[in-house]
Design an enzyme around this catalytic site. Sequence first.
Site, mmCIF file in Angstrom:
data_model
loop_
_atom_site.group_PDB
_atom_site.id
_atom_site.type_symbol
_atom_site.label_atom_id
_atom_site.label_comp_id
_atom_site.label_asym_id
_atom_site.label_seq_id
_atom_site.Cartn_x
_atom_site.Cartn_y
_atom_site.Cartn_z
ATOM 1 N N HIS A 180 44.028 -51.430 68.012
ATOM 2 C CA HIS A 180 44.955 -52.209 67.941
ATOM 3 C C HIS A 180 44.956 -51.952 69.825
ATOM 4 O O HIS A 180 45.918 -53.742 69.512
ATOM 5 C CB HIS A 180 45.817 -51.364 67.732
ATOM 6 C CG HIS A 180 46.350 -51.545 66.248
ATOM 7 N ND1 HIS A 180 45.342 -50.770 65.164
ATOM 8 C CD2 HIS A 180 47.331 -52.259 65.340
ATOM 9 C CE1 HIS A 180 45.129 -51.337 63.724
ATOM 10 N NE2 HIS A 180 46.681 -51.400 63.669
ATOM 11 N N HIS A 188 46.877 -42.569 67.035
ATOM 12 C CA HIS A 188 45.821 -41.801 68.398
ATOM 13 C C HIS A 188 46.840 -41.212 69.388
ATOM 14 O O HIS A 188 47.434 -40.569 69.280
ATOM 15 C CB HIS A 188 45.358 -43.256 69.104
ATOM 16 C CG HIS A 188 44.528 -43.961 68.007
ATOM 17 N ND1 HIS A 188 43.467 -44.061 68.130
ATOM 18 C CD2 HIS A 188 44.354 -45.572 67.596
ATOM 19 C CE1 HIS A 188 42.988 -45.234 67.347
ATOM 20 N NE2 HIS A 188 44.058 -45.406 67.349
#
Length: 408
Positions: free
Chosen positions: A147, A198
């Site tokens: 992303h 993450h």
Amino acid sequence: MEGGMPFWQTLILSSILGWVLASSAFDLTRRVRALTQPWVTRRVIVDTPSILRLQRIQHRFLDNMFSVLSCVVSVPFYTGFLPLLFWSGHSKLARQMTLLMAFCDYIGNSIKDMVSAPRPSSPPVRRVTATKDEKENAMEYGLPSSHALNTVCLSGRYLLHYVLTHGVQNGVTVAVGFALIFTLVMLIGIGRIYLGMHSLIDVAAGISFGLVILAFWLTIHGFVDDFIISGQNVTSFWASLSFLLCFAYPTPEFPTPSFEYHTAFNGVAFGIVSGIQQTYFHFHHDGVPHIFSPQLPLLVFLGRMLVGIPTILVVKFCSKAIAKWLLPVMCNTLGIPIVSSCYVPALRGSDSGKSKSDGKQLGYLQRVTSFFPRKAYDVDTGIRFLQYAGLAWSVVDLVPSLFSHLNL
């Protein structure tokens, strides 16, 4: 170089083939993983307390906001948006965006599977996966954050560079553009950490790789576009490139969906390139009408959507059905052993590594392909590639032809 392959094409294909052979001979993926995975894993563990501190401000509004932001910059969003961009008359923007996304997806996922570093452990980290896409993303390895990488590349290339090079350029516009891009990237990075998807090292790596890929793409994108429009051996070169990239992709420590995503976008890139190369002067040149112009009002564009979206979905279904029938027949004819992980039930778990011609004299085609390693190949890779290649081809070739006949 007339009548043959230009030197740069030979160089690229030879380099990728050389990497494939060297990687196999010297086990380069495992060696790189041995050097990088322990360090990245330690960083993920070290970052875990910081993630937990950030998640102390847990709130439903933040959950929803960061989940929506993640969807807006996700691959499925771009995938749904790109056909509309092609049909709105912005073909150059759309094809550049498609190829850059395929490039980002391949590089990012290759690094993920080569390093095979874990995501933050859940628990103790709270992981928010509000959509099916997010649940599939959670099955991939962590570094780098796709992303963050995609946001840097696609927003940097298209929300800033493209606008500035095709619009009014002044100090205020540049400053506002950079501020918006910086804010978006920071929100995406913070959101990926807040959602537990993450760690800080993943996001930092995603931003860093994104900047490098963006700088490289801005250097070559003009050449790539000129090649697609009027180059030599466009379709054959891209088909060879797509084939070699499948073998150049690193094998992860454990299977993940990353390779499937790469295969899909590899197919999309091939379909777009082959379709544009054939129909550029008909449907995709710089003189085609843009949306909101007198030649393409909003109602006509909505008509294009009503015709185009069902058409590409039908083509996707038909491409998959044809590939499921055709590829096994071709592989059996050539004597290439295959298995299927999901698409062809008859090949699931079968010992296709044993050729049906065992104990018999090999035919000519089988002797030609005898250089293939005697292992079973997953035919689903080819099916997925052809499925998405067909879908992408329909976006830039079949559907615009329908628009032309329907005066849309």
